[in-house]
Write a protein that holds these residues in place. Structure first.
Motif, PDB file in Angstrom:
ATOM      1  N   PHE A 137       0.869  -1.156   0.069  1.00 46.34           N
ATOM      2  CA  PHE A 137       0.154   0.057  -0.005  1.00 46.34           C
ATOM      3  C   PHE A 137       0.961   1.145  -0.246  1.00 46.34           C
ATOM      4  O   PHE A 137       0.291   2.509  -0.339  1.00 46.34           O
ATOM      5  N   TYR A 138       2.096   1.405   0.749  1.00 48.24           N
ATOM      6  CA  TYR A 138       2.493   2.597   1.246  1.00 48.24           C
ATOM      7  C   TYR A 138       3.986   2.161  -0.339  1.00 48.24           C
ATOM      8  O   TYR A 138       3.914   3.768  -0.728  1.00 48.24           O
ATOM      9  N   TRP A 139       4.147   1.495  -0.618  1.00 45.70           N
ATOM     10  CA  TRP A 139       4.178   1.657  -2.222  1.00 45.70           C
ATOM     11  C   TRP A 139       4.026   2.168  -2.666  1.00 45.70           C
ATOM     12  O   TRP A 139       4.211   3.201  -3.857  1.00 45.70           O
ATOM     13  N   SER A 140       2.577   2.010  -2.699  1.00 48.42           N
ATOM     14  CA  SER A 140       1.508   3.055  -4.096  1.00 48.42           C
ATOM     15  C   SER A 140       1.401   3.939  -4.003  1.00 48.42           C
ATOM     16  O   SER A 140       1.304   4.592  -4.778  1.00 48.42           O
ATOM     17  N   LEU A 141       1.664   4.515  -3.067  1.00 50.42           N
ATOM     18  CA  LEU A 141       1.763   5.450  -2.486  1.00 50.42           C
ATOM     19  C   LEU A 141       3.071   6.449  -2.839  1.00 50.42           C
ATOM     20  O   LEU A 141       2.406   7.339  -3.360  1.00 50.42           O
ATOM     21  N   LEU A 142       4.035   5.920  -2.877  1.00 47.20           N
ATOM     22  CA  LEU A 142       4.989   5.609  -3.095  1.00 47.20           C
ATOM     23  C   LEU A 142       4.923   6.220  -4.843  1.00 47.20           C
ATOM     24  O   LEU A 142       5.348   8.133  -4.916  1.00 47.20           O
ATOM     25  N   MET A 143       4.389   5.791  -5.200  1.00 50.55           N
ATOM     26  CA  MET A 143       5.059   5.704  -6.986  1.00 50.55           C
ATOM     27  C   MET A 143       3.506   6.672  -6.896  1.00 50.55           C
ATOM     28  O   MET A 143       4.311   7.534  -8.049  1.00 50.55           O
ATOM     29  N   ARG A 144       2.733   6.860  -6.265  1.00 54.41           N
ATOM     30  CA  ARG A 144       2.087   7.846  -6.624  1.00 54.41           C
ATOM     31  C   ARG A 144       1.915   9.911  -6.819  1.00 54.41           C
ATOM     32  O   ARG A 144       1.843  10.276  -7.197  1.00 54.41           O
ATOM     33  N   ILE A 195     -14.456  -3.829  -3.386  1.00 55.45           N
ATOM     34  CA  ILE A 195     -14.423  -3.385  -4.778  1.00 55.45           C
ATOM     35  C   ILE A 195     -13.759  -2.608  -4.931  1.00 55.45           C
ATOM     36  O   ILE A 195     -14.392  -1.036  -4.147  1.00 55.45           O
ATOM     37  N   PRO A 196     -12.563  -3.264  -5.500  1.00 55.38           N
ATOM     38  CA  PRO A 196     -11.344  -1.459  -6.298  1.00 55.38           C
ATOM     39  C   PRO A 196     -11.824  -0.844  -7.406  1.00 55.38           C
ATOM     40  O   PRO A 196     -13.429  -0.702  -7.566  1.00 55.38           O
ATOM     41  N   HIS A 197     -11.522   0.440  -6.968  1.00 53.72           N
ATOM     42  CA  HIS A 197     -12.219   1.889  -7.659  1.00 53.72           C
ATOM     43  C   HIS A 197     -11.888   1.568  -9.225  1.00 53.72           C
ATOM     44  O   HIS A 197     -10.398   1.099  -9.467  1.00 53.72           O
ATOM     45  N   ILE A 198     -12.389   1.478  -9.824  1.00 54.55           N
ATOM     46  CA  ILE A 198     -12.167   0.999 -12.024  1.00 54.55           C
ATOM     47  C   ILE A 198     -12.306   2.743 -12.613  1.00 54.55           C
ATOM     48  O   ILE A 198     -13.644   2.956 -12.176  1.00 54.55           O
ATOM     49  N   GLU A 199     -11.081   2.668 -12.094  1.00 56.34           N
ATOM     50  CA  GLU A 199     -10.826   3.219 -13.297  1.00 56.34           C
ATOM     51  C   GLU A 199     -11.335   3.921 -15.082  1.00 56.34           C
ATOM     52  O   GLU A 199     -10.957   3.136 -15.747  1.00 56.34           O
ATOM     53  N   ARG A 219      -8.481   8.482 -16.637  1.00 59.99           N
ATOM     54  CA  ARG A 219      -7.293   7.227 -16.679  1.00 59.99           C
ATOM     55  C   ARG A 219      -6.217   8.493 -17.479  1.00 59.99           C
ATOM     56  O   ARG A 219      -5.150   9.122 -17.310  1.00 59.99           O
ATOM     57  N   ARG A 220      -6.900   9.080 -18.627  1.00 56.23           N
ATOM     58  CA  ARG A 220      -5.984  10.311 -19.487  1.00 56.23           C
ATOM     59  C   ARG A 220      -5.718  11.202 -18.227  1.00 56.23           C
ATOM     60  O   ARG A 220      -4.496  12.255 -18.624  1.00 56.23           O
ATOM     61  N   ARG A 221      -6.526  11.849 -17.665  1.00 56.20           N
ATOM     62  CA  ARG A 221      -6.286  12.935 -16.479  1.00 56.20           C
ATOM     63  C   ARG A 221      -5.325  12.854 -16.007  1.00 56.20           C
ATOM     64  O   ARG A 221      -4.017  13.468 -16.010  1.00 56.20           O
ATOM     65  N   ARG A 222      -5.646  11.229 -15.781  1.00 58.48           N
ATOM     66  CA  ARG A 222      -3.955  11.091 -14.671  1.00 58.48           C
ATOM     67  C   ARG A 222      -2.753  10.575 -14.969  1.00 58.48           C
ATOM     68  O   ARG A 222      -1.217  11.378 -14.714  1.00 58.48           O
ATOM     69  N   GLN A 223      -2.516  10.663 -16.590  1.00 60.28           N
ATOM     70  CA  GLN A 223      -1.634  10.514 -17.900  1.00 60.28           C
ATOM     71  C   GLN A 223      -0.916  11.613 -18.192  1.00 60.28           C
ATOM     72  O   GLN A 223       0.488  12.113 -17.555  1.00 60.28           O
ATOM     73  N   ALA A 224      -1.899  13.001 -17.912  1.00 60.48           N
ATOM     74  CA  ALA A 224      -1.923  14.172 -18.253  1.00 60.48           C
ATOM     75  C   ALA A 224      -1.280  15.150 -16.891  1.00 60.48           C
ATOM     76  O   ALA A 224      -0.008  15.551 -16.899  1.00 60.48           O
ATOM     77  N   PHE A 225      -1.480  14.378 -15.458  1.00 59.90           N
ATOM     78  CA  PHE A 225      -0.829  15.394 -14.617  1.00 59.90           C
ATOM     79  C   PHE A 225       0.340  14.806 -14.929  1.00 59.90           C
ATOM     80  O   PHE A 225       1.289  15.337 -14.272  1.00 59.90           O
ATOM     81  N   LEU A 231       2.139  13.316 -16.851  1.00 60.35           N
ATOM     82  CA  LEU A 231       3.107  14.105 -17.735  1.00 60.35           C
ATOM     83  C   LEU A 231       3.744  15.066 -17.071  1.00 60.35           C
ATOM     84  O   LEU A 231       4.325  15.570 -18.039  1.00 60.35           O
ATOM     85  N   ALA A 232       2.402  16.009 -16.937  1.00 63.74           N
ATOM     86  CA  ALA A 232       2.721  17.504 -16.112  1.00 63.74           C
ATOM     87  C   ALA A 232       4.236  17.841 -15.782  1.00 63.74           C
ATOM     88  O   ALA A 232       4.680  18.436 -15.572  1.00 63.74           O
ATOM     89  N   ALA A 233       4.141  16.607 -14.782  1.00 63.51           N
ATOM     90  CA  ALA A 233       4.823  16.794 -13.290  1.00 63.51           C
ATOM     91  C   ALA A 233       5.697  16.430 -13.769  1.00 63.51           C
ATOM     92  O   ALA A 233       7.200  16.758 -13.672  1.00 63.51           O
ATOM     93  N   ILE A 234       6.200  15.691 -14.749  1.00 62.70           N
ATOM     94  CA  ILE A 234       7.961  14.755 -15.105  1.00 62.70           C
ATOM     95  C   ILE A 234       8.531  16.014 -16.041  1.00 62.70           C
ATOM     96  O   ILE A 234       9.146  16.749 -16.198  1.00 62.70           O
ATOM     97  N   LEU A 235       6.996  16.846 -16.678  1.00 61.69           N
ATOM     98  CA  LEU A 235       8.246  17.985 -17.978  1.00 61.69           C
ATOM     99  C   LEU A 235       8.443  19.048 -16.841  1.00 61.69           C
ATOM    100  O   LEU A 235       9.180  19.510 -17.026  1.00 61.69           O
ATOM    101  N   ALA A 236       7.700  19.266 -15.613  1.00 62.13           N
ATOM    102  CA  ALA A 236       8.254  20.686 -14.781  1.00 62.13           C
ATOM    103  C   ALA A 236       9.490  19.733 -14.106  1.00 62.13           C
ATOM    104  O   ALA A 236      10.298  20.744 -13.902  1.00 62.13           O
ATOM    105  N   VAL A 237       9.317  18.742 -13.895  1.00 65.73           N
ATOM    106  CA  VAL A 237      10.393  18.500 -13.248  1.00 65.73           C
ATOM    107  C   VAL A 237      11.869  18.397 -14.265  1.00 65.73           C
ATOM    108  O   VAL A 237      13.050  19.050 -13.885  1.00 65.73           O
TER     109      VAL A 237
END
Length: 505
Positions: A6-13, A450-454, A459-465, A467-473
């Motif tokens: 769980f904490y690994w997933s939070l770290l990745m997020r 029941i897990p959250h089904i994205e 999914r597109r917003r999350r990927q765009a965010f 990508l924007a974070a990566i570009l910012a970095v």
């Protein structure tokens, strides 16, 4: 039990934001480490030498205290500003105020003292500057000021000490002269009743008392002879030829006549010795005649009796006059002896004060002599002094900054901010994200999760965010730092200013 997945997933997020913080701080630290100007440190070593002539108790003192005083005099506002202006430490175009220059000079200056029992007392003076020549010049200027201050302090102290004891000796000399004058005046006023001649007056008193007693006895005897002479004359009508005693003047006259008779058998009448004896006999006869009582004073009708009574009365009168003089002198002696005790106390007090002043005067003269010796020793630089063991030289290698330490500090700051961001986000998030949180908070055991089904849009917003974070970095943050560095202020100066404002450096 900790759910690592769980904490690994939070770290990745949250990893993009954490990486951004780490990269920003690391870049900031690396830029500061690279861009920070090199600093050079120059130092000089000074030694406190022992006196060459007199020992330390005569010309020395507490070396640590002396160095501390010199350090405080060196670090005064006037000295530091004068050194900064003289050597142009901050450049001609510096915008720093006088107070900022003063604080910077004190921050760049380092003075360390060392010493102890059975160890030499040392002083290490250092200065740090971006210009190695300025660093060495400032230290050498400090050394010159220290040596000059030490010389002025020691010579000034010796001169002040000498002037003080000169004034003290002069003052005590005046006090001593005044006290001696008071003693002399007291002795002059009480010359007849001083304790120093008490024994003489007591002996004189005893002698006069014996003379008075003897004169009283002689008067009584003369009175008895006179009465006996008158009684014999009344009974017999005759006067004994040897009844009246001869006075000393009569005895002297008889002796002179006898001597003249003996001299006439040897010398002629016109001899100088004969003439001298006749002159002395004539003087003695006039004295004897003056002592005789006139015939009408006690005329008895018998010339021989009258002469004898006249001689006796003359002798009694003379003895009575001598007794009165002796009684007057005895009274004076008694008064002076009775006043001697009080005079002795008063004179003792005056002499005791004179001895105290004399002792202080002697001590002041001894101290004055020692002060003169110390003053000569200090002016000839033979006393305790500070000497330069190693003068400051222009450093060839920079002494700072520690670039590795600065870079590692930037990385450590980034990791700390990233870890703080992770913990802060976890503390601020109150949503239920696991079955274990539901059981711990509501004591409810779920039958199924029941897990959250994205969805596609999410999914597109999350990927765009992401990508924007990566570009910012990767792009935006470096560009922003570059813009700040080139358009506003160099990053090293900005970081130094921030650290200074925060009071961390």
């Amino acid at each position: 039990m900790i759910d690592l997945r769980f904490y690994w997933s939070l770290l990745m997020r949250r990893l993009p934001v954490m990486l951004a913080l780490i990269i920003i701080c690391s870049a900031f630290g690396a830029t500061w480490a690279i861009r920070a100007p090199s600093t050079y440190s120059a130092s000089a070593r000074l030694l406190v030498e022992n006196p060459r002539i007199l020992d330390s108790r005569d010309t020395g003192g507490d070396e640590a205290e002396m160095l501390q005083v010199i350090e405080q005099q060196l670090m005064t506002r006037a000295n530091l500003i004068d050194v900064a202006n003289k050597l142009n430490v901050f450049g001609r175009d510096s915008t720093l105020s006088v107070d900022e220059k003063l604080d910077q000079m004190r921050a760049d200056t380092s003075i360390r003292r060392s010493g102890g029992r059975d160890a030499a007392t040392m002083m290490l003076v250092s200065f740090t500057s971006q210009n190695p020549r300025i660093a060495a010049g400032v230290v050498n200027e400090y050394t010159t000021l220290i040596l000059g201050t030490n010389t002025r302090n020691r010579v000034g102290l010796a001169e002040n000490r000498l002037a003080f004891f000169q004034q003290e000796v002069e003052r005590l000399s005046q006090d001593l002269d005044g006290q001696n004058a008071r003693i002399l005046e007291f002795k002059r006023e009480n010359a007849a009743s001083l304790p120093e001649n008490l024994q003489y007056r007591q002996d004189r008193q005893s002698l006069l008392q014996e003379r008075v007693a003897r004169m009283e006895s002689d008067v009584a005897m003369l009175q008895a002879q006179r009465a006996e002479m008158v009684r014999l004359f009344e009974q017999t009508g005759n006067v004994p030829t040897n009844a009246a005693p001869q006075t000393p003047e009569q005895q002297q006259l008889a002796a002179l006549r006898a001597e003249l008779n003996g001299v006439l058998g040897v010398y002629a009448e016109d001899s100088p010795r004969v003439r001298a004896l006749r002159g002395r006999i004539a003087n003695a006869e006039r004295v004897v005649e003056s002592q005789a009582v006139p015939a009408d004073a006690g005329d008895t009708g018998n010339s021989l009796l009258d002469v004898n009574l006249s001689q006796i009365d003359s002798r009694m009168t003379m003895l009575e006059n001598e007794r009165k003089q002796a009684d007057a002198e005895l009274q004076s002696l008694a008064d002076s002896i009775s006043a001697t005790a009080a005079n002795a106390i008063a004179l003792g007090a005056l002499e005791r004060d004179q001895q105290n002043i004399q002792a202080r005067y002697n001590a002041a003269v001894a101290s004055l002599d020692q002060a003169r010796q110390v003053e000569r020793v200090e002016t000839s630089a033979q006393g305790q002094r500070i000497s330069v063991i190693e003068a400051a030289s222009v450093p060839s290698q920079p002494s700072g900054p520690n670039r590795k330490k600065i870079a590692l500090a930037g990385i450590g700051l980034g990791l700390g901010l990233a870890g703080g961001f992770f913990v802060l986000m976890e503390l601020l998030n109150n949503t239920i994200r696991r079955p274990a949180e539901m059981r711990s908070r509501f004591q409810i055991t779920p039958l199924a999760v029941i897990p959250h089904i994205e969805g596609r849009a999410e999914r597109r917003r999350r990927q765009a965010f992401r990508l924007a974070a990566i570009l910012a970095v990767v792009i935006v943050i470096p560009l922003g730092l570059w813009g700040i560095h080139t358009q506003y202020m160099p990053l090293d100066l900005l970081a130094q200013k921030i650290v200074t404002r925060l009071g961390l450096g």
